[in-house]
Design a protein around this motif. Structure first.
Motif, PDB file in Angstrom:
ATOM      1  N   ALA A 140       0.811  -1.116   0.030  1.00 27.45           N
ATOM      2  CA  ALA A 140      -0.038  -0.068   0.083  1.00 27.45           C
ATOM      3  C   ALA A 140       0.800   1.408  -0.002  1.00 27.45           C
ATOM      4  O   ALA A 140       0.624   2.254  -0.748  1.00 27.45           O
TER       5      ALA A 140
ATOM      6  N   VAL B 149      -8.842   2.941   1.733  1.00 29.20           N
ATOM      7  CA  VAL B 149      -8.187   1.873   1.215  1.00 29.20           C
ATOM      8  C   VAL B 149      -9.467   0.790   1.407  1.00 29.20           C
ATOM      9  O   VAL B 149     -10.154   0.505   2.315  1.00 29.20           O
TER      10      VAL B 149
ATOM     11  N   THR C   1      -7.066  -3.518   6.591  1.00 30.00           N
ATOM     12  CA  THR C   1      -7.270  -2.285   5.836  1.00 30.00           C
ATOM     13  C   THR C   1      -7.293  -1.185   7.034  1.00 30.00           C
ATOM     14  O   THR C   1      -6.718  -0.238   6.565  1.00 30.00           O
TER      15      THR C   1
ATOM     16  N   ALA D 299     -11.934   2.904   5.272  1.00 33.02           N
ATOM     17  CA  ALA D 299     -11.145   1.560   5.256  1.00 33.02           C
ATOM     18  C   ALA D 299     -11.894   0.482   5.084  1.00 33.02           C
ATOM     19  O   ALA D 299     -12.611   0.165   6.246  1.00 33.02           O
TER      20      ALA D 299
ATOM     21  N   LEU E  92      -6.703   3.327  -2.404  1.00 29.24           N
ATOM     22  CA  LEU E  92      -5.989   1.993  -2.611  1.00 29.24           C
ATOM     23  C   LEU E  92      -7.054   0.915  -2.635  1.00 29.24           C
ATOM     24  O   LEU E  92      -7.953   0.717  -2.017  1.00 29.24           O
TER      25      LEU E  92
ATOM     26  N   VAL F  85      -1.931  -4.232  -4.600  1.00 21.95           N
ATOM     27  CA  VAL F  85      -2.596  -2.849  -4.285  1.00 21.95           C
ATOM     28  C   VAL F  85      -2.243  -2.123  -5.368  1.00 21.95           C
ATOM     29  O   VAL F  85      -1.130  -1.659  -6.126  1.00 21.95           O
TER      30      VAL F  85
END
Length: 414
Positions: A98, A118, A160, A173, A203, A248
């Motif tokens: 990430a 994310v 995450t 997340a 992400l 990622v």
């Protein structure tokens, strides 16, 4: 989608068999490399496999390992050694990749930077299961279950949020658990989050780590192959091959990426998700109609007719049912807008690195990004003759069988 809703891929971080970086991953794919290989007696012994089991005629000693799985930049992320040891390698490597995705995008984490979300997926890790088993044996089951460090370090739900915590990410997340499709679900919802204005960078990815490499006993009629290799769409295939991988990607709204001068690797014009409901052939076997509906929906959202396609990255599990259903569904979806045959290349990264579970989708997506960016059509390794020759011949697809060097093909849309 319109140009205002297109999503740019601006960064990649990954770790796949024989590849520490996206560049190494693409280099291996471009030359048709296959990462599965025979396990040594020392590897089998370290995994607890007895000589008797390893010498059984149905024992398959072929696997693909992940480089550096035992390593972790603990100091860089501020983890003391004892805490780092309780974190499953899936979470560790996802955190590292990430960071790498953001860094390669030119937007490393910073307190005054853009809002970053994310979205990711993982399995319950074998490493964490071993830690829990050891603690239960030494201290009792209650002590193992009540160990908070082992819980948050091992359960995929926390992957995450760990990345958000250590990278200072203030956007959503979200952990997504949909099995093998999970990292593509993560990608889909990351794009929606960007379009909804919940974050400025998203992400998306997945992580799977099967270590130590153990081999397995082949079971006729099962999903894993007789020889440890994954020959997607090939008549000689006997099943899939489970593997490890972490990937990622960093995404931005295309307009923002262009305004900031980001390096745009590829553009997502549309995506779709769906479910078969009760129409699937079995719980682990999708229905052709359900898969075709989702593919057709993605093409409609992207406003791309099928005859502009030059490459399709398939799931490609290399099982008889899975490959047949996927090829049938791809053909049905394409036939909504074209009757042409044999114009679009078909491939699956599983032939190179095996089935990486929740990371399978992002592995294929990263491969597709490189195909779109470079215009290079890599060979589909270990392909001799199709499993469904008539279906393939009547479809819009062909399998590139070039050996030795990759093919280059130009077209309107990749």
């Amino acid at each position: 989608m319109t140009s205002a809703t297109e999503i740019a891929v601006v960064g990649i971080g990954c770790r796949f068999p024989d590849a520490w970086t996206p560049e190494e991953f693409w280099r291996n794919i471009k030359r048709g490399a296959v990462s599965m290989r025979d396990l040594t007696p020392a590897q089998l012994q370290a995994a607890g496999i007895s000589e008797e089991e390893a010498s059984a005629p149905d024992f398959v000693r072929v696997a693909a390992g992940l480089p550096g799985v035992e390593e972790f930049a603990a100091d860089f992320f501020g983890y003391p050694p004892r805490e780092a040891e309780t974190i499953d390698p899936q979470q560790r490597i996802f955190l590292e990749t990430a960071w790498e995705a953001l860094e390669s995008a030119g937007h490393p984490p910073r307190a005054d930077g853009p809002i970053v979300g994310v979205f990711g997926s993982a399995y319950a890790g074998t490493y964490s299961a071993a830690l829990l088993t050891a603690k239960a044996r030494d201290r009792g089951l209650r002590a193992a279950v009540d160990d908070l460090d082992l819980t948050v370090g091992g359960q995929p739900d926390f992957m995450t949020s760990r990345a958000a915590y250590k990278l200072g990410l203030r956007g959503p997340a979200l952990s997504i658990q949909t099995g093998c499709s999970a990292s593509l679900y993560a990608l889909h919802y990351a794009t929606l989050s960007l379009l909804a204005g919940e974050c400025d960078i998203a992400l998306a990815g997945g992580a799977t780590v099967h270590e130590p490499l153990r081999g397995y006993r082949y079971q006729p009629g099962g999903v894993v192959s007789e020889d440890g290799y994954c020959r997607s769409f090939d008549a000689h295939s006997t099943g899939t091959s489970h593997s490890s991988g972490v990937g990622v990607v960093a995404l931005r709204r295309l307009s923002d990426a262009l305004a900031d001068g980001d390096n745009v690797l590829a553009v997502i014009r549309g995506s779709a998700v769906g479910n078969d409901g009760g129409e699937r052939l079995g719980f682990v076997s999708p229905s052709p109609a359900g898969v075709a509906d989702v593919i057709a929906a993605a093409l409609r959202v992207a406003d791309v007719p099928a005859d502009l396609l030059c490459y399709a990255e398939a799931h490609g599990t290399a099982t008889a049912v899975g490959d047949h259903i996927e090829l049938l569904a791809l053909t049905r979806a394409a036939r909504e807008s074209t009757q042409k045959s044999g114009f679009c290349a078909l491939g699956s990264v599983m032939t190179n690195v095996g089935h990486t579970g929740p990371a399978a989708g992002i592995a294929g997506f990263i491969k597709a990004v490189h195909v779109a960016r470079s215009g290079v059509l890599p060979p589909h390794p270990m392909f001799d003759r199709p499993r469904d020759p008539e279906l393939l011949a009547d479809s819009p697809f062909y399998v590139p069988k070039a050996r030795g060097s990759a093919q280059t093909r130009t077209g309107t849309s990749w």
